[in-house]
Each structure stands twice: as C-alpha cells, then as structure tokens.
Design a protein around this motif. Structure first.
Motif, PDB file in Angstrom:
ATOM      1  N   UNK A  86       0.837  -1.194   0.000  1.00  8.40           N
ATOM      2  CA  UNK A  86       0.000   0.000   0.000  1.00  8.40           C
ATOM      3  C   UNK A  86       0.872   1.245   0.000  1.00  8.40           C
ATOM      4  N   UNK A  87       0.310   2.327  -0.519  1.00 10.73           N
ATOM      5  CA  UNK A  87       1.005   3.615  -0.567  1.00 10.73           C
ATOM      6  C   UNK A  87      -0.042   4.715  -0.561  1.00 10.73           C
ATOM      7  N   UNK A  88       0.345   5.907  -0.105  1.00 12.61           N
ATOM      8  CA  UNK A  88      -0.585   7.035  -0.131  1.00 12.61           C
ATOM      9  C   UNK A  88      -0.839   7.530  -1.553  1.00 12.61           C
ATOM     10  N   UNK A  89       0.034   7.165  -2.467  1.00 15.58           N
ATOM     11  CA  UNK A  89      -0.159   7.574  -3.858  1.00 15.58           C
ATOM     12  C   UNK A  89       1.031   7.185  -4.705  1.00 15.58           C
ATOM     13  N   UNK A  90       0.790   7.049  -6.002  1.00 15.61           N
ATOM     14  CA  UNK A  90       1.845   6.700  -6.956  1.00 15.61           C
ATOM     15  C   UNK A  90       1.696   7.561  -8.192  1.00 15.61           C
ATOM     16  N   UNK A  91       2.814   8.112  -8.648  1.00 16.78           N
ATOM     17  CA  UNK A  91       2.846   8.829  -9.921  1.00 16.78           C
ATOM     18  C   UNK A  91       3.958   8.193 -10.749  1.00 16.78           C
ATOM     19  N   UNK A  92       3.663   7.847 -11.999  1.00 21.30           N
ATOM     20  CA  UNK A  92       4.668   7.164 -12.793  1.00 21.30           C
ATOM     21  C   UNK A  92       4.640   7.546 -14.255  1.00 21.30           C
ATOM     22  N   UNK A  93       5.821   7.462 -14.875  1.00 21.27           N
ATOM     23  CA  UNK A  93       5.974   7.692 -16.313  1.00 21.27           C
ATOM     24  C   UNK A  93       6.458   6.399 -16.963  1.00 21.27           C
ATOM     25  N   UNK A  94       6.261   6.305 -18.280  1.00 20.72           N
ATOM     26  CA  UNK A  94       6.629   5.078 -18.961  1.00 20.72           C
ATOM     27  C   UNK A  94       5.835   3.919 -18.408  1.00 20.72           C
ATOM     28  N   UNK A  95       4.531   4.150 -18.216  1.00 23.59           N
ATOM     29  CA  UNK A  95       3.635   3.196 -17.562  1.00 23.59           C
ATOM     30  C   UNK A  95       3.046   2.221 -18.572  1.00 23.59           C
ATOM     31  N   UNK A  96       2.884   0.959 -18.152  1.00 23.90           N
ATOM     32  CA  UNK A  96       2.224  -0.036 -18.986  1.00 23.90           C
ATOM     33  C   UNK A  96       1.554  -1.095 -18.137  1.00 23.90           C
ATOM     34  N   UNK A  97       0.481  -1.682 -18.672  1.00 26.04           N
ATOM     35  CA  UNK A  97      -0.261  -2.708 -17.939  1.00 26.04           C
ATOM     36  C   UNK A  97      -0.793  -3.735 -18.924  1.00 26.04           C
ATOM     37  N   UNK A  98      -0.698  -5.002 -18.546  1.00 23.18           N
ATOM     38  CA  UNK A  98      -1.285  -6.078 -19.340  1.00 23.18           C
ATOM     39  C   UNK A  98      -1.982  -7.066 -18.415  1.00 23.18           C
ATOM     40  N   UNK A  99      -2.809  -7.926 -18.991  1.00 16.78           N
ATOM     41  CA  UNK A  99      -3.382  -9.056 -18.272  1.00 16.78           C
ATOM     42  C   UNK A  99      -2.655 -10.302 -18.754  1.00 16.78           C
ATOM     43  N   UNK A 159      -6.846  12.044  -0.384  1.00 18.72           N
ATOM     44  CA  UNK A 159      -6.468  13.417  -0.705  1.00 18.72           C
ATOM     45  C   UNK A 159      -5.206  13.466  -1.543  1.00 18.72           C
ATOM     46  N   UNK A 160      -4.610  14.650  -1.628  1.00 17.70           N
ATOM     47  CA  UNK A 160      -3.387  14.792  -2.395  1.00 17.70           C
ATOM     48  C   UNK A 160      -2.224  14.091  -1.711  1.00 17.70           C
ATOM     49  N   UNK A 161      -1.125  13.909  -2.443  1.00 19.86           N
ATOM     50  CA  UNK A 161       0.027  13.236  -1.864  1.00 19.86           C
ATOM     51  C   UNK A 161       1.310  13.844  -2.408  1.00 19.86           C
ATOM     52  N   UNK A 162       2.370  13.721  -1.611  1.00 16.11           N
ATOM     53  CA  UNK A 162       3.689  14.206  -1.989  1.00 16.11           C
ATOM     54  C   UNK A 162       4.662  13.031  -1.970  1.00 16.11           C
ATOM     55  N   UNK A 163       5.123  12.543  -3.122  1.00 18.92           N
ATOM     56  CA  UNK A 163       6.003  11.368  -3.161  1.00 18.92           C
ATOM     57  C   UNK A 163       7.333  11.626  -2.450  1.00 18.92           C
ATOM     58  N   UNK A 164       7.852  10.571  -1.810  1.00 20.72           N
ATOM     59  CA  UNK A 164       9.166  10.651  -1.186  1.00 20.72           C
ATOM     60  C   UNK A 164      10.014   9.408  -1.459  1.00 20.72           C
ATOM     61  N   UNK A 224       1.598   8.037 -18.794  1.00 23.59           N
ATOM     62  CA  UNK A 224       1.828   8.405 -17.394  1.00 23.59           C
ATOM     63  C   UNK A 224       0.549   8.165 -16.605  1.00 23.59           C
ATOM     64  N   UNK A 225       0.717   7.962 -15.306  1.00 21.69           N
ATOM     65  CA  UNK A 225      -0.425   7.700 -14.436  1.00 21.69           C
ATOM     66  C   UNK A 225      -0.175   8.346 -13.079  1.00 21.69           C
ATOM     67  N   UNK A 226      -1.239   8.789 -12.451  1.00 22.27           N
ATOM     68  CA  UNK A 226      -1.177   9.304 -11.083  1.00 22.27           C
ATOM     69  C   UNK A 226      -2.413   8.780 -10.363  1.00 22.27           C
ATOM     70  N   UNK A 227      -2.196   8.074  -9.278  1.00 23.78           N
ATOM     71  CA  UNK A 227      -3.336   7.530  -8.535  1.00 23.78           C
ATOM     72  C   UNK A 227      -3.122   7.721  -7.043  1.00 23.78           C
ATOM     73  N   UNK A 228      -4.221   7.891  -6.331  1.00 21.79           N
ATOM     74  CA  UNK A 228      -4.179   8.141  -4.899  1.00 21.79           C
ATOM     75  C   UNK A 228      -4.587   6.899  -4.129  1.00 21.79           C
ATOM     76  N   UNK A 229      -3.808   6.579  -3.110  1.00 21.55           N
ATOM     77  CA  UNK A 229      -4.178   5.462  -2.252  1.00 21.55           C
ATOM     78  C   UNK A 229      -4.049   4.115  -2.916  1.00 21.55           C
ATOM     79  N   UNK A 230      -2.848   3.735  -3.342  1.00 20.49           N
ATOM     80  CA  UNK A 230      -2.639   2.429  -3.968  1.00 20.49           C
ATOM     81  C   UNK A 230      -2.811   1.309  -2.949  1.00 20.49           C
ATOM     82  N   UNK A 231      -3.527   0.263  -3.359  1.00 21.27           N
ATOM     83  CA  UNK A 231      -3.705  -0.937  -2.542  1.00 21.27           C
ATOM     84  C   UNK A 231      -3.591  -2.126  -3.479  1.00 21.27           C
ATOM     85  N   UNK A 232      -2.501  -2.907  -3.343  1.00 19.46           N
ATOM     86  CA  UNK A 232      -2.246  -4.006  -4.271  1.00 19.46           C
ATOM     87  C   UNK A 232      -2.134  -5.333  -3.535  1.00 19.46           C
ATOM     88  N   UNK A 233      -2.775  -6.342  -4.101  1.00 18.93           N
ATOM     89  CA  UNK A 233      -2.603  -7.724  -3.637  1.00 18.93           C
ATOM     90  C   UNK A 233      -1.650  -8.373  -4.633  1.00 18.93           C
TER      91      UNK A 233
END
Length: 260
Positions: A86-99, A159-164, A224-233
C-alpha cells in the motif's frame, strides 16, 4: 536397513532439537501476544525471538544484502501466497499494464497457469510512502513481516500526496490493484494489444498478442499515471533498476498483521 550407532545418535539429537525449537517458538509467541495485549511498547525482541522469526530474518537478510546507500535493486516474492503493498499515492511515467497468466507454484508443489493477473510496469515511479505486509508461519505459528519506508501510509486517505520514494523500472504482478481516489491517465491507449505494450523499451513478461493492454499513445515519456491510495494484492514486486527507500524499516510481529 538399520542405522549405525553414530547415525542413530545424530538423528536422535536432531529430533530433540526440532521438538525443543517448537516448544521455544510456542513460548515466544505466547509471551509476545501477552505483552502486546497490555499495550506496553518494549521494542523489537531480536535476541529472544530469533528461533521463531528465523524465516523472516532470512528474508530480511536477503533484502538487506541488496541495500547500498538506501538504494534497493532486488526482486521480492513470497512462495505460494500473495502479499499486500500500500502507498498514499503513486505517480509514474513510462507506464504499462497487461493481463497475463503467470506460472504460480502451489502448496502441492505443482505449477499452475490458470490465474489471471495484471502485470504493471513503470520506467519511472514516485511513491508517497510504502507499506508491505507478508504473512508467514513457522512451527505452526503465524507471524508477519512488515516493510515500511518513507512517510507513514494512512489507510483510507484519498487526498493529495507528496512522493518521497523514487524507483526505476518497477514491476508488480498482482491479482488486484485499486486506488481510493481519483486516477489520472495521460498519453494512454486503453485496450492496446498486450504484446505492443512496452516499459523501458521492453515488452511486459507474459504478454500475448490480442490480450488486453494499457500502453503509450506515443510521444516523449510514454504513458503516465497518477493515482491516490494504492492498494495491491501482489504476488511479486520486481525492481529491475533501483529504488530509493528513505527510512527503510523491516520488522517481525506475531500474528497476522493487517497493516504497518
């Protein structure tokens, strides 16, 4: 075939050691649970909990060996079962997703490829804190390995997030990914053929022609993608490049922790 006296003696000693280890593990677990119940903070008991926490210590050592100046370059996975990230938020470039349907080992030792998952990759990712929870057991007793870095991860915040935390060439293999707030996609094609989705100039593992993909529409920087409150299994987290982890903390706690 009968065992010679030296071998019989060795086997007997090993049996006694295993039995003693199980008794000590049970006693440790009872002490830890009792002390947690009185809400008194006593710190992490590495000396007293070495036996029961041995598999977790090995896992920590494997991760620790990859640490250099706060940078992590490693793969992280847990056999037979998923873990949570989990994370408060993720912002990424060069993003890709497949099934895809990756090979998974089961408790029976057999490998299966019938579980649909999402494989997500970032050539550059920025996270607002990180919390990883792994559930394991030893001598029949449950414990949790907690990995934290960066700012405190607060469940439920949209809410908003500041990556660290900064990561390069980060990949996740997961059965579930969700956010708690708004998600923004830019320069993205939804429904791109999986074999055409690339991250850091390479196709994602397990991509099949005609499979579902989410990739770049072209241009500098890619999707690119920006999402708030990442929760991954997740079933695997791979850092092919590096990850800067401020305030990295690895600890073992008794029972099945829900969060960090």
């Amino acid at each position: 075939m009968k065992l010679s006296d030296p071998w019989r003696s060795t086997a007997s000693r090993l049996g006694r050691l295993r039995a003693a280890g199980a008794r000590q593990a049970a006693a440790w677990n009872e002490r830890m649970l009792a002390e947690d119940a009185d809400e008194t903070r006593r710190g992490t008991r590495w000396g007293r909990s070495t036996l029961a926490a041995l598999p977790a210590v090995v896992a920590i050592g494997a991760l620790g060996s990859a640490l250099a100046g706060g940078a992590l370059a490693a793969g992280f996975n847990v056999t037979h079962q998923p873990f949570t990230l989990t994370s408060n938020g993720v912002a990424g470039d060069g993003f890709g997703l497949i099934v895809n349907t990756p090979a998974l080992g089961g408790p029976d030792g057999k490998t299966r490829t019938d579980t649909g998952m999402t494989r997500v990759g970032f050539s550059e990712a920025r996270l607002a804190g990180l919390c990883g929870v792994v559930h394991q057991s030893f001598a029949g007793l449950p414990y949790s390995l907690l990995l934290t870095a960066g700012q405190e991860v607060k469940g439920g915040s949209d809410g908003g997030f500041t990556p660290d935390i900064a990561a390069k060439n980060l990949y996740l293999q997961a059965t579930g990914l969700q956010s708690r707030g708004a998600t923004r996609l830019e320069n993205t094609v939804i429904g791109q053929s999986a074999d055409q989705v690339e991250v850091a100039g390479e196709p994602l593992a397990g991509a099949q022609p005609g499979g579902f993909g989410l990739g770049s529409a072209g241009g500098k920087g890619g999707a690119s993608i920006s999402l708030r409150g990442l929760d991954a299994r997740a079933h695997a987290a791979e850092i092919a490049g590096s990850m800067e982890l401020p305030g990295l903390n690895l600890r073992v706690v008794p029972g099945s922790a829900k969060s960090c």
